[in-house]
Design a protein around this motif. Structure first.
Motif, PDB file in Angstrom:
ATOM      1  N   GLY A  77       0.784  -1.233   0.000  1.00 46.92           N
ATOM      2  CA  GLY A  77       0.000   0.000   0.000  1.00 46.92           C
ATOM      3  C   GLY A  77       0.812   1.277   0.000  1.00 46.92           C
ATOM      4  N   LEU A  78       2.132   1.169   0.025  1.00 47.68           N
ATOM      5  CA  LEU A  78       2.988   2.347   0.001  1.00 47.68           C
ATOM      6  C   LEU A  78       2.960   2.998  -1.388  1.00 47.68           C
ATOM      7  CD1 LEU A  78       6.003   0.769   1.898  1.00 47.68           C
ATOM      8  CD2 LEU A  78       4.428   2.488   2.815  1.00 47.68           C
ATOM      9  N   ASP A  79       3.224   4.301  -1.435  1.00 45.08           N
ATOM     10  CA  ASP A  79       3.214   5.019  -2.699  1.00 45.08           C
ATOM     11  C   ASP A  79       4.590   5.093  -3.341  1.00 45.08           C
ATOM     12  OD1 ASP A  79       0.380   5.879  -2.732  1.00 45.08           O
ATOM     13  OD2 ASP A  79       0.961   6.970  -0.930  1.00 45.08           O
ATOM     14  N   LYS A  80       5.641   5.083  -2.520  1.00 42.78           N
ATOM     15  CA  LYS A  80       7.003   5.192  -3.041  1.00 42.78           C
ATOM     16  C   LYS A  80       7.974   4.687  -1.983  1.00 42.78           C
ATOM     17  CE  LYS A  80      10.342   8.531  -4.949  1.00 42.78           C
ATOM     18  NZ  LYS A  80      10.571   9.943  -5.369  1.00 42.78           N
ATOM     19  N   VAL A  81       9.103   4.134  -2.429  1.00 44.27           N
ATOM     20  CA  VAL A  81      10.141   3.675  -1.505  1.00 44.27           C
ATOM     21  C   VAL A  81      11.478   4.288  -1.886  1.00 44.27           C
ATOM     22  CG1 VAL A  81      11.453   1.715  -0.618  1.00 44.27           C
ATOM     23  CG2 VAL A  81       9.003   1.475  -1.014  1.00 44.27           C
ATOM     24  N   TYR A  82      12.145   4.878  -0.913  1.00 43.79           N
ATOM     25  CA  TYR A  82      13.538   5.298  -1.048  1.00 43.79           C
ATOM     26  C   TYR A  82      14.399   4.190  -0.454  1.00 43.79           C
ATOM     27  CZ  TYR A  82      11.696  10.031  -1.815  1.00 43.79           C
ATOM     28  OH  TYR A  82      11.024  11.106  -2.306  1.00 43.79           O
ATOM     29  N   TRP A  83      15.427   3.762  -1.177  1.00 46.42           N
ATOM     30  CA  TRP A  83      16.257   2.679  -0.663  1.00 46.42           C
ATOM     31  C   TRP A  83      17.734   3.041  -0.722  1.00 46.42           C
ATOM     32  CZ3 TRP A  83      19.536  -0.131  -4.068  1.00 46.42           C
ATOM     33  CH2 TRP A  83      19.342   0.123  -5.435  1.00 46.42           C
ATOM     34  N   ILE A  84      18.447   2.595   0.307  1.00 45.35           N
ATOM     35  CA  ILE A  84      19.876   2.859   0.441  1.00 45.35           C
ATOM     36  C   ILE A  84      20.570   1.511   0.566  1.00 45.35           C
ATOM     37  CG2 ILE A  84      21.665   4.046   1.760  1.00 45.35           C
ATOM     38  CD1 ILE A  84      19.368   5.749   2.990  1.00 45.35           C
ATOM     39  N   GLY A  85      21.274   1.108  -0.465  1.00 51.34           N
ATOM     40  CA  GLY A  85      22.008  -0.151  -0.442  1.00 51.34           C
ATOM     41  C   GLY A  85      23.497   0.130  -0.361  1.00 51.34           C
ATOM     42  N   ASP A  86      24.095  -0.141   0.791  1.00 53.64           N
ATOM     43  CA  ASP A  86      25.496   0.215   0.992  1.00 53.64           C
ATOM     44  C   ASP A  86      26.174  -0.835   1.874  1.00 53.64           C
ATOM     45  OD1 ASP A  86      27.839   1.789   2.421  1.00 53.64           O
ATOM     46  OD2 ASP A  86      27.237   3.022   0.720  1.00 53.64           O
ATOM     47  N   ALA A  87      27.444  -1.088   1.601  1.00 55.75           N
ATOM     48  CA  ALA A  87      28.193  -2.075   2.384  1.00 55.75           C
ATOM     49  C   ALA A  87      28.309  -1.677   3.849  1.00 55.75           C
ATOM     50  CB  ALA A  87      29.590  -2.255   1.783  1.00 55.75           C
ATOM     51  N   ALA A  88      28.134  -0.403   4.160  1.00 57.16           N
ATOM     52  CA  ALA A  88      28.201   0.055   5.551  1.00 57.16           C
ATOM     53  C   ALA A  88      27.156  -0.629   6.423  1.00 57.16           C
ATOM     54  CB  ALA A  88      28.014   1.570   5.609  1.00 57.16           C
ATOM     55  N   ALA A  89      26.104  -1.142   5.804  1.00 60.07           N
ATOM     56  CA  ALA A  89      25.038  -1.792   6.563  1.00 60.07           C
ATOM     57  C   ALA A  89      25.496  -3.094   7.217  1.00 60.07           C
ATOM     58  CB  ALA A  89      23.843  -2.069   5.657  1.00 60.07           C
ATOM     59  N   GLU A  90      26.561  -3.692   6.709  1.00 54.60           N
ATOM     60  CA  GLU A  90      27.054  -4.955   7.259  1.00 54.60           C
ATOM     61  C   GLU A  90      27.382  -4.822   8.744  1.00 54.60           C
ATOM     62  OE1 GLU A  90      27.211  -7.891   6.101  1.00 54.60           O
ATOM     63  OE2 GLU A  90      27.229  -7.799   3.918  1.00 54.60           O
ATOM     64  N   GLN A  91      28.001  -3.704   9.130  1.00 54.50           N
ATOM     65  CA  GLN A  91      28.409  -3.493  10.520  1.00 54.50           C
ATOM     66  C   GLN A  91      27.668  -2.332  11.181  1.00 54.50           C
ATOM     67  OE1 GLN A  91      30.405  -5.250  12.491  1.00 54.50           O
ATOM     68  NE2 GLN A  91      30.968  -6.754  10.935  1.00 54.50           N
ATOM     69  N   PRO A 199       6.788   4.018  -8.003  1.00 54.81           N
ATOM     70  CA  PRO A 199       8.162   4.523  -8.058  1.00 54.81           C
ATOM     71  C   PRO A 199       9.025   4.116  -6.865  1.00 54.81           C
ATOM     72  CG  PRO A 199       6.680   6.250  -7.322  1.00 54.81           C
ATOM     73  CD  PRO A 199       5.804   5.073  -7.681  1.00 54.81           C
ATOM     74  N   SER A 200      10.302   3.971  -7.130  1.00 56.56           N
ATOM     75  CA  SER A 200      11.302   3.780  -6.083  1.00 56.56           C
ATOM     76  C   SER A 200      12.509   4.622  -6.470  1.00 56.56           C
ATOM     77  CB  SER A 200      11.692   2.308  -5.948  1.00 56.56           C
ATOM     78  OG  SER A 200      12.291   1.827  -7.138  1.00 56.56           O
ATOM     79  N   GLU A 201      13.285   5.009  -5.489  1.00 54.30           N
ATOM     80  CA  GLU A 201      14.433   5.878  -5.758  1.00 54.30           C
ATOM     81  C   GLU A 201      15.604   5.480  -4.888  1.00 54.30           C
ATOM     82  OE1 GLU A 201      15.618  10.599  -5.263  1.00 54.30           O
ATOM     83  OE2 GLU A 201      13.535  10.059  -5.721  1.00 54.30           O
ATOM     84  N   GLU A 202      16.749   5.275  -5.526  1.00 56.27           N
ATOM     85  CA  GLU A 202      17.956   4.932  -4.775  1.00 56.27           C
ATOM     86  C   GLU A 202      18.594   6.201  -4.205  1.00 56.27           C
ATOM     87  OE1 GLU A 202      22.200   2.535  -5.216  1.00 56.27           O
ATOM     88  OE2 GLU A 202      21.027   3.015  -6.999  1.00 56.27           O
ATOM     89  N   VAL A 203      19.033   6.097  -2.956  1.00 58.14           N
ATOM     90  CA  VAL A 203      19.734   7.185  -2.286  1.00 58.14           C
ATOM     91  C   VAL A 203      21.140   6.705  -1.967  1.00 58.14           C
ATOM     92  CG1 VAL A 203      19.781   8.721  -0.284  1.00 58.14           C
ATOM     93  CG2 VAL A 203      17.572   8.051  -1.286  1.00 58.14           C
ATOM     94  N   LYS A 204      22.144   7.489  -2.307  1.00 64.41           N
ATOM     95  CA  LYS A 204      23.526   7.127  -2.056  1.00 64.41           C
ATOM     96  C   LYS A 204      23.996   7.728  -0.732  1.00 64.41           C
ATOM     97  CE  LYS A 204      24.448   5.078  -6.065  1.00 64.41           C
ATOM     98  NZ  LYS A 204      24.887   3.673  -6.182  1.00 64.41           N
ATOM     99  N   VAL A 205      24.674   6.927   0.076  1.00 63.30           N
ATOM    100  CA  VAL A 205      25.206   7.424   1.348  1.00 63.30           C
ATOM    101  C   VAL A 205      26.150   8.594   1.106  1.00 63.30           C
ATOM    102  CG1 VAL A 205      26.647   6.831   3.342  1.00 63.30           C
ATOM    103  CG2 VAL A 205      24.938   5.212   2.528  1.00 63.30           C
ATOM    104  N   ALA A 206      26.916   8.513   0.033  1.00 63.13           N
ATOM    105  CA  ALA A 206      27.881   9.572  -0.279  1.00 63.13           C
ATOM    106  C   ALA A 206      27.214  10.919  -0.528  1.00 63.13           C
ATOM    107  CB  ALA A 206      28.706   9.172  -1.499  1.00 63.13           C
ATOM    108  N   ASP A 207      25.918  10.915  -0.857  1.00 66.87           N
ATOM    109  CA  ASP A 207      25.205  12.162  -1.158  1.00 66.87           C
ATOM    110  C   ASP A 207      24.533  12.777   0.070  1.00 66.87           C
ATOM    111  OD1 ASP A 207      25.921  11.855  -3.828  1.00 66.87           O
ATOM    112  OD2 ASP A 207      24.062  10.790  -4.335  1.00 66.87           O
ATOM    113  N   LEU A 208      24.682  12.153   1.228  1.00 70.77           N
ATOM    114  CA  LEU A 208      23.980  12.621   2.421  1.00 70.77           C
ATOM    115  C   LEU A 208      24.776  13.629   3.231  1.00 70.77           C
ATOM    116  CD1 LEU A 208      22.382   9.250   3.638  1.00 70.77           C
ATOM    117  CD2 LEU A 208      21.392  11.028   2.179  1.00 70.77           C
ATOM    118  N   GLY A 209      26.042  13.843   2.872  1.00 72.29           N
ATOM    119  CA  GLY A 209      26.843  14.843   3.572  1.00 72.29           C
ATOM    120  C   GLY A 209      27.233  14.461   4.979  1.00 72.29           C
TER     121      GLY A 209
END
Length: 258
Positions: A77-91, A199-209
């Motif tokens: 039922g969600l309208d959109k998902v932003y997702w962050i896929g990064d190796a930092a999530a491992e730890q 819609p879905s949109e990828e967000v990069k960790v590097a772009d978060l400042g």
């Protein structure tokens, strides 16, 4: 109320995890799923969206595997998902997770409400929601079992041990919900097919400042082992079942369990 956000985590299905002879965990055949606690948060957000006619988006942070969650999330039922896929999530611990989520929310927001599960199915630290609220500078309401929004005010019933507390706040706010708040829907074929068009949109960790220190975990997991319970195997064999029950209760009382 104009826009809601739900945060969810893509975790290993605990039913697929095997405990080996040395108590290490075998996750080789384990599939992933949306954390069961977060499914309640998704359902709570979607229900509010349906009631008030507002958009409900989601945000998730994980390894590259998190992209596999999009279809399931959008079918709920969600309208959109932003997702962050990064190796930092491992730890990543709750400190890193909250920093990354807050950075993404500041870019995609603002939101009137941000909903989370009370904890995740893997670590269940119960820290992410309060940390997120602190970083965003907005109130946090935790342990929520009932939630409603009217006239711009959020009313939540919190479950605290053997009592409940009613809290009212003007949004925006971060809300973490308990499993008893609802029963998550099971998406049908129509919803699953419709998810492919959302819609879905990828967000990069590097772009978060974020600074390097904000991406350095405060807690590191060195190993995870299965737990073995040593049962006492006490059997009550009285002919009268009432006597068996009485002995069981007395035994539990002696152990301080009742």
């Amino acid at each position: 109320m104009q826009k809601l956000l739900v945060c969810y985590k893509w975790v290993l299905d605990e039913q697929d995890i095997k405990v080996t002879g040395d108590l290490s965990l075998d996750t080789g055949r384990a599939k992933y799923k949306i954390s069961d606690y977060d499914k309640n948060a998704v359902e709570a957000g979607v229900l509010l969206g349906e009631q008030h006619g507002v958009s409900v988006e989601a945000l998730t942070f994980g390894t590259a595997a998190v992209k596999q969650s999009l279809k399931d999330a959008l079918s709920r039922g969600l309208d959109k998902v932003y997702w962050i896929g990064d190796a930092a999530a491992e730890q990543a611990d709750a400190f890193v997770t909250a920093n990354i989520l807050a950075g993404a929310i500041k870019k995609a927001g603002p939101y009137d409400l941000i909903l989370c599960g009370e904890g995740s199915a893997d670590s269940y630290s119960q820290q992410t929601a309060p940390r997120l609220a602190t970083l965003l500078g907005i109130p946090a309401i935790t342990f929520v079992r009932q939630l409603s929004v009217a006239d711009g005010r959020v009313t939540a019933i919190r479950k605290l041990g053997d009592c409940t507390e009613e809290v009212t706040v003007t949004g925006p706010a971060v809300i973490s919900v308990l499993p008893e708040i609802n029963k998550p829907r099971i998406p049908g074929l129509k919803q699953v097919m419709a998810a492919a068009k959302k819609p879905s949109e990828e967000v990069k960790v590097a772009d978060l400042g974020l600074a390097a220190g904000e991406l350095a975990p405060k807690v590191r997991s060195l190993s995870v082992k299965g737990y073995v319970m040593d049962r006492k195997k006490v059997i009550f064999k009285e002919a009268n079942q009432a006597d068996n029950v009485a002995k069981l209760v007395a035994s539990l009382a002696q152990e301080g369990l009742c």
